[in-house]
Design a protein around this motif. Structure first.
Motif, PDB file in Angstrom:
ATOM      1  N   GLY A 114      39.633   0.892  37.376  1.00 30.68           N
ATOM      2  CA  GLY A 114      39.008   1.948  36.613  1.00 30.68           C
ATOM      3  C   GLY A 114      37.754   2.435  37.318  1.00 30.68           C
ATOM      4  O   GLY A 114      37.355   1.913  38.356  1.00 30.68           O
ATOM      5  N   GLN A 115      37.118   3.424  36.705  1.00 29.23           N
ATOM      6  CA  GLN A 115      35.993   4.079  37.351  1.00 29.23           C
ATOM      7  C   GLN A 115      34.679   3.317  37.208  1.00 29.23           C
ATOM      8  O   GLN A 115      33.712   3.633  37.899  1.00 29.23           O
ATOM      9  CB  GLN A 115      35.808   5.505  36.782  1.00 29.23           C
ATOM     10  CG  GLN A 115      35.120   5.586  35.423  1.00 29.23           C
ATOM     11  CD  GLN A 115      36.061   5.425  34.250  1.00 29.23           C
ATOM     12  OE1 GLN A 115      37.169   4.875  34.381  1.00 29.23           O
ATOM     13  NE2 GLN A 115      35.625   5.894  33.094  1.00 29.23           N
ATOM     14  N   GLY A 116      34.662   2.320  36.358  1.00 24.72           N
ATOM     15  CA  GLY A 116      33.452   1.538  36.138  1.00 24.72           C
ATOM     16  C   GLY A 116      32.581   2.152  35.056  1.00 24.72           C
ATOM     17  O   GLY A 116      32.540   3.378  34.880  1.00 24.72           O
ATOM     18  N   THR A 117      31.906   1.286  34.331  1.00 20.41           N
ATOM     19  CA  THR A 117      30.994   1.741  33.296  1.00 20.41           C
ATOM     20  C   THR A 117      29.789   0.806  33.256  1.00 20.41           C
ATOM     21  O   THR A 117      29.928  -0.412  33.368  1.00 20.41           O
ATOM     22  CB  THR A 117      31.698   1.802  31.928  1.00 20.41           C
ATOM     23  OG1 THR A 117      30.844   2.393  30.971  1.00 20.41           O
ATOM     24  CG2 THR A 117      32.105   0.422  31.445  1.00 20.41           C
ATOM     25  N   GLN A 118      28.620   1.391  33.109  1.00 15.75           N
ATOM     26  CA  GLN A 118      27.388   0.605  33.130  1.00 15.75           C
ATOM     27  C   GLN A 118      27.141  -0.039  31.771  1.00 15.75           C
ATOM     28  O   GLN A 118      27.211   0.628  30.734  1.00 15.75           O
ATOM     29  CB  GLN A 118      26.201   1.490  33.500  1.00 15.75           C
ATOM     30  CG  GLN A 118      24.854   0.768  33.519  1.00 15.75           C
ATOM     31  CD  GLN A 118      24.732  -0.210  34.669  1.00 15.75           C
ATOM     32  OE1 GLN A 118      25.077   0.092  35.801  1.00 15.75           O
ATOM     33  NE2 GLN A 118      24.226  -1.403  34.366  1.00 15.75           N
ATOM     34  N   VAL A 119      26.843  -1.315  31.808  1.00 13.44           N
ATOM     35  CA  VAL A 119      26.378  -2.043  30.629  1.00 13.44           C
ATOM     36  C   VAL A 119      24.989  -2.579  30.960  1.00 13.44           C
ATOM     37  O   VAL A 119      24.816  -3.296  31.946  1.00 13.44           O
ATOM     38  CB  VAL A 119      27.322  -3.198  30.263  1.00 13.44           C
ATOM     39  CG1 VAL A 119      26.697  -4.085  29.190  1.00 13.44           C
ATOM     40  CG2 VAL A 119      28.671  -2.653  29.797  1.00 13.44           C
ATOM     41  N   THR A 120      24.020  -2.194  30.152  1.00 11.19           N
ATOM     42  CA  THR A 120      22.649  -2.640  30.356  1.00 11.19           C
ATOM     43  C   THR A 120      22.164  -3.319  29.091  1.00 11.19           C
ATOM     44  O   THR A 120      22.216  -2.734  28.007  1.00 11.19           O
ATOM     45  CB  THR A 120      21.724  -1.465  30.701  1.00 11.19           C
ATOM     46  OG1 THR A 120      22.226  -0.803  31.868  1.00 11.19           O
ATOM     47  CG2 THR A 120      20.311  -1.959  30.970  1.00 11.19           C
ATOM     48  N   VAL A 121      21.705  -4.538  29.240  1.00  8.01           N
ATOM     49  CA  VAL A 121      21.204  -5.322  28.116  1.00  8.01           C
ATOM     50  C   VAL A 121      19.713  -5.552  28.332  1.00  8.01           C
ATOM     51  O   VAL A 121      19.307  -6.185  29.299  1.00  8.01           O
ATOM     52  CB  VAL A 121      21.939  -6.665  27.994  1.00  8.01           C
ATOM     53  CG1 VAL A 121      21.476  -7.407  26.742  1.00  8.01           C
ATOM     54  CG2 VAL A 121      23.451  -6.454  27.957  1.00  8.01           C
ATOM     55  N   SER A 122      18.938  -5.020  27.410  1.00  7.66           N
ATOM     56  CA  SER A 122      17.483  -5.159  27.524  1.00  7.66           C
ATOM     57  C   SER A 122      17.007  -6.403  26.780  1.00  7.66           C
ATOM     58  O   SER A 122      17.590  -6.797  25.770  1.00  7.66           O
ATOM     59  CB  SER A 122      16.794  -3.916  26.970  1.00  7.66           C
ATOM     60  OG  SER A 122      17.070  -3.768  25.590  1.00  7.66           O
ATOM     61  N   SER A 123      15.942  -6.987  27.287  1.00 17.34           N
ATOM     62  CA  SER A 123      15.423  -8.216  26.663  1.00 17.34           C
ATOM     63  C   SER A 123      14.383  -7.907  25.609  1.00 17.34           C
ATOM     64  O   SER A 123      13.956  -6.790  25.432  1.00 17.34           O
ATOM     65  CB  SER A 123      14.810  -9.109  27.731  1.00 17.34           C
ATOM     66  OG  SER A 123      13.804  -8.416  28.434  1.00 17.34           O
TER      67      SER A 123
END
Length: 123
Positions: A114-123
């Motif tokens: 797949g094209q990829g998707t960003q997952v960002t988890v902030s603290s």
């Protein structure tokens, strides 16, 4: 042509949840494995979870066991990754992939991505 189209992802606070979806088409093998992988900056791509079509066998990386759940809807040709209790270390670009390789979590065994998707988890 084999196509995998991803959706989902985004920015979430630690402890939150996200769901990724991956709809695949054009894949003609009867037996296959479809999986989720991720790549954080400066790190190698790693297997997160995968599911085999032949026996439904599921793999989870130790780092996500108990927090992530993979599922598939064969009729919709869609696989999901439900991510709960997210941690900052889960931050990465997430990819789905499919191939006739059975049950492998090794990203080098997959040809179709797949094209990829960003997952960002902030603290």
């Amino acid at each position: 042509d084999v196509q995998l189209v991803q959706s989902g992802g985004g920015l979430v606070q630690a402890g939150g949840s996200l769901r990724l979806s991956c709809t695949y088409s054009g894949f003609v093998y009867n037996d296959y494995t479809i999986g989720w992988f991720r790549q954080a900056p400066g790190k190698e791509r790693e297997g997160v979870s995968c599911i085999s079509s032949s026996d439904g066998n599921i793999y989870y990386a130790d780092s996500v066991k108990g927090r992530f759940t993979i599922s598939s809807d064969v009729a919709k040709k869609t696989v999901y990754l439900q991510m709960n209790s997210l941690k900052p270390e889960d931050t990465a670009v997430y990819y789905c992939a499919v191939d006739s390789t059975l049950g492998s979590s090794n990203p080098t065994r997959y040809r179709y991505w797949g094209q990829g998707t960003q997952v960002t988890v902030s603290s």
